[in-house]
Write an enzyme that holds these catalytic residues in place. Structure first.
Site, PDB file in Angstrom:
ATOM      1  N   PRO A  69       0.837  -1.202   0.000  1.00 16.44           N
ATOM      2  CA  PRO A  69       0.000   0.000   0.000  1.00 16.44           C
ATOM      3  C   PRO A  69       0.868   1.246   0.000  1.00 16.44           C
ATOM      4  O   PRO A  69       1.844   1.333   0.732  1.00 16.44           O
ATOM      5  CB  PRO A  69      -0.798  -0.119   1.305  1.00 16.44           C
ATOM      6  CG  PRO A  69      -0.077  -1.109   2.138  1.00 16.44           C
ATOM      7  CD  PRO A  69       0.732  -1.968   1.237  1.00 16.44           C
ATOM      8  N   MET A  70       0.532   2.212  -0.842  1.00 15.19           N
ATOM      9  CA  MET A  70       1.258   3.477  -0.904  1.00 15.19           C
ATOM     10  C   MET A  70       0.250   4.611  -0.911  1.00 15.19           C
ATOM     11  O   MET A  70      -0.672   4.623  -1.748  1.00 15.19           O
ATOM     12  CB  MET A  70       2.154   3.530  -2.151  1.00 15.19           C
ATOM     13  CG  MET A  70       3.331   2.564  -2.102  1.00 15.19           C
ATOM     14  SD  MET A  70       4.330   2.592  -3.612  1.00 15.19           S
ATOM     15  CE  MET A  70       3.336   1.551  -4.699  1.00 15.19           C
ATOM     16  N   CYS A 110       5.393   2.411   8.888  1.00 13.38           N
ATOM     17  CA  CYS A 110       5.462   3.781   8.383  1.00 13.38           C
ATOM     18  C   CYS A 110       6.493   4.590   9.168  1.00 13.38           C
ATOM     19  O   CYS A 110       6.431   4.668  10.394  1.00 13.38           O
ATOM     20  CB  CYS A 110       4.090   4.444   8.482  1.00 13.38           C
ATOM     21  SG  CYS A 110       4.077   6.134   7.842  1.00 13.38           S
ATOM     22  N   LYS A 160       3.013  -5.961   8.920  1.00 13.38           N
ATOM     23  CA  LYS A 160       4.211  -5.452   8.256  1.00 13.38           C
ATOM     24  C   LYS A 160       4.959  -4.516   9.199  1.00 13.38           C
ATOM     25  O   LYS A 160       4.344  -3.677   9.864  1.00 13.38           O
ATOM     26  CB  LYS A 160       3.839  -4.712   6.968  1.00 13.38           C
ATOM     27  CG  LYS A 160       5.057  -4.225   6.184  1.00 13.38           C
ATOM     28  CD  LYS A 160       4.651  -3.473   4.916  1.00 13.38           C
ATOM     29  CE  LYS A 160       5.895  -2.958   4.202  1.00 13.38           C
ATOM     30  NZ  LYS A 160       5.561  -2.138   3.024  1.00 13.38           N
ATOM     31  N   GLY A 180      11.719  -4.282   0.155  1.00 17.88           N
ATOM     32  CA  GLY A 180      12.838  -3.339   0.103  1.00 17.88           C
ATOM     33  C   GLY A 180      13.717  -3.585  -1.099  1.00 17.88           C
ATOM     34  O   GLY A 180      14.334  -4.653  -1.228  1.00 17.88           O
ATOM     35  N   ASP A 181      13.757  -2.623  -2.018  1.00 20.31           N
ATOM     36  CA  ASP A 181      14.647  -2.648  -3.180  1.00 20.31           C
ATOM     37  C   ASP A 181      14.315  -3.743  -4.181  1.00 20.31           C
ATOM     38  O   ASP A 181      15.201  -4.346  -4.789  1.00 20.31           O
ATOM     39  CB  ASP A 181      16.123  -2.770  -2.741  1.00 20.31           C
ATOM     40  CG  ASP A 181      16.592  -1.582  -1.915  1.00 20.31           C
ATOM     41  OD1 ASP A 181      15.838  -0.592  -1.823  1.00 20.31           O
ATOM     42  OD2 ASP A 181      17.697  -1.639  -1.344  1.00 20.31           O
TER      43      ASP A 181
END
Length: 379
Positions: A25-26, A110, A152, A215-216
Site C-alpha cells: 500500500p502506498m 510507516c 508489516k 525493500g529494493d
C-alpha cells in the site's frame, strides 16, 4: 534470469498468492485505479491505501471512499493503521460484519514523522505488549470468519533499537497469518540499501507462518534474488512499480520460468499512461483523476528523450483530450531506456526518528499513546 524457485505456494490464510507477489500500500498511489492497472499485468495480492482504524470506525467519508474495490478484485486486501487495541478490534469487527475486505494487513512500518511522533507506525513495535495486544485484537475479530490478518514492520527504530525479531515472534504467537519485513530502520526511511540479511534472520526466527521480504525490489530479477538469498516466502513490491505497472507482468513471467519480456517502447508506455488516466477518470471524475495522474508522469517518462517543455506540459495535464494531444507528440518507436530500470520514488535521507517523550523508557509499557488517533481524517 528465468529459473524458478522450488518453494511451496504462498498462502495467506485461505488464499493462495501465485506468483508470491504483494503490492505494498502506498498513500495516494494504490487506489482502485492503480490496483486495477497493475492487476491487468499479473496475479498477486494488491493492497489498498492505508486506512486509519479510528477513521473507519467513525465512518469518515474520505475513508469510506478509499476502500473501493473492483467487482472482480479478490481477495480484497485492506491495510489498517492504529495504535489502540480497542479501536483496532472495532475496525476489524466492522470489516467482518459489513464484508468490507477479505484480508487485513496491519501497518507497523510507516516512518513518517507525523506518525512516529505519536508512537505509531514503525515506532510502535518497540512497545512489545502494546504491539501484541493490537495484533491480538485484530486477529480475535477476524478469525471467526477466516479473514487473515498480516503484519508489516521494519527492522527497528534505528540501529540501537532493533525490534523486528520480537515483532515477528509476537505476531506469530498472536495469530498473524504472515509477516512482512521492510529491510530498513525507521531512521533510514527510504534511503540507502535495504538489509536483506535481516529478512533471512526473520525467516529463521519465524517458524509457522510465511515471511515476506520488502525493500529494493525494482525488477523481476531482484525478486528472485531476494527469495534465493533470504529464503523468504514472497516479496512485497512498493516503489519499484511506480510508472512501471508492467513489473507485475515481468514478475509473473519470471516466477513461471519464462523469459522476461523486453521493456516497452515509448508508444507502449504512452498507451499504459492513457489507460491509467482512463481508470482514474472513471474512479474520481476526469478533472480530479487527471490531476492525480500528474504525480506519475515523471516515473512513466523516466529515461526517455522527452524534452523539458513537454515534460512540463505533462505535469500540468487536466483533461483526457489534452493528454491525448501530448501523447501524440511522442515518438512511439523510442526503445525502453537502459536507465529506466533501478530505484525510483523518493529516497530522501536518513534522519533521527521523532518519538513521543519518554517512548524508549519502558518497552513493556502497554499504555496507548496520548492523542495518537486524534487525527481521524483517513489515509
Amino acid at each position: 534470469m528465468t529459473a524458478t524457485l522450488s518453494k511451496p505456494a504462498l498462502k495467506i490464510g485461505p488464499y493462495e498468492v501465485d506468483p508470491p507477489v504483494v503490492l505494498a500500500p502506498m498513500a495516494g498511489i494504490t487506489n482502485v485505479a492503480f490496483r486495477r492497472l497493475c492487476r491487468e499485468y499479473g496475479a498477486g495480492l494488491y493492497v489498498c491505501e492505508m486506512i486509519t482504524s479510528r477513521a473507519l470506525v467513525e465512518r469518515h467519508p474520505k475513508t469510506l471512499e478509499m476502500i473501493t474495490f473492483d467487482a472482480d478484485e479478490h481477495p480484497r486486501s485492506m491495510q489498517l493503521y492504529g495504535v489502540d487495541p480497542v479501536t483496532m478490534g472495532k475496525a476489524v469487527q466492522m470489516i467482518v460484519d459489513e464484508n468490507l475486505a477479505d484480508h487485513v494487513d496491519m501497518n507497523f512500518g510507516c516512518p513518517v514523522p507525523k506518525v512516529t511522533r505519536k508512537g505509531g507506525g514503525s515506532a510502535l513495535p518497540y512497545k512489545r505488549r502494546l504491539f501484541a495486544e493490537i495484533v491480538s485484537a485484530a486477529v480475535r475479530a477476524a478469525e471467526p470468519v477466516g479473514v487473515p490478518v498480516t503484519v508489516k514492520f521494519r527492522i527497528g527504530i534505528d540501529d540501537d533499537h532493533i525490534t523486528y525479531l520480537d515483532a515477528g515472534r509476537l505476531a506469530e504467537e498472536n495469530g498473524a497469518a504472515a509477516v512482512a519485513l521492510h529491510g530498513r530502520t525507521a531512521a533510514q526511511r527510504y534511503s540507502g540499501t535495504a538489509d536483506w540479511t535481516a529478512i533471512a534472520r526473520l525467516k529463521e526466527h519465524v517458524k509457522t507462518i510465511p515471511v515476506l521480504g520488502n525493500g529494493d525490489i525494482f525488477s523481476a530479477d531482484d525478486a528472485l534474488r531476494m527469495m534465493a538469498e533470504t529464503g523468504c516466502d514472497g516479496v512485497v513490491v512498493g516503489r519499484g512499480c511506480l510508472g512501471r505497472p508492467w513489473l507485475f507482468r515481468d514478475l509473473q513471467a519470471t516466477f513461471a520460468g519464462r523469459p522476461i519480456p523486453p521493456g516497452p517502447k515509448l508508444g507502449e508506455v504512452a498507451a499504459v499512461l492513457r489507460r491509467h488516466a482512463e481508470l482514474l477518470a472513471d474512479h474520481m471524475g476526469e478533472e480530479k483523476g487527471l490531476r492525480d495522474l500528474r504525480k506519475h508522469m515523471a516515473q512513466y517518462l523516466r529515461g526517455f528523450p522527452v524534452g523539458s517543455d513537454l515534460r512540463h506540459q505533462f505535469g500540468l495535464v487536466s483533461s483526457l483530450a489534452q493528454l491525448d494531444d501530448l501523447l501524440a507528440g511522442l515518438d512511439p518507436d523510442v526503445p525502453f531506456p537502459a536507465d529506466g530500470e533501478g530505484p525510483r520514488g523518493r529516497q530522501g535521507s536518513a534522519g533521527k526518528v521523532v518519538l513521543p517523550e519518554g517512548w524508549l523508557d519502558d518497552p513493556e509499557d502497554a499504555t496507548v499513546p496520548v492523542g495518537a488517533e486524534i487525527d481521524s481524517s483517513g489515509g
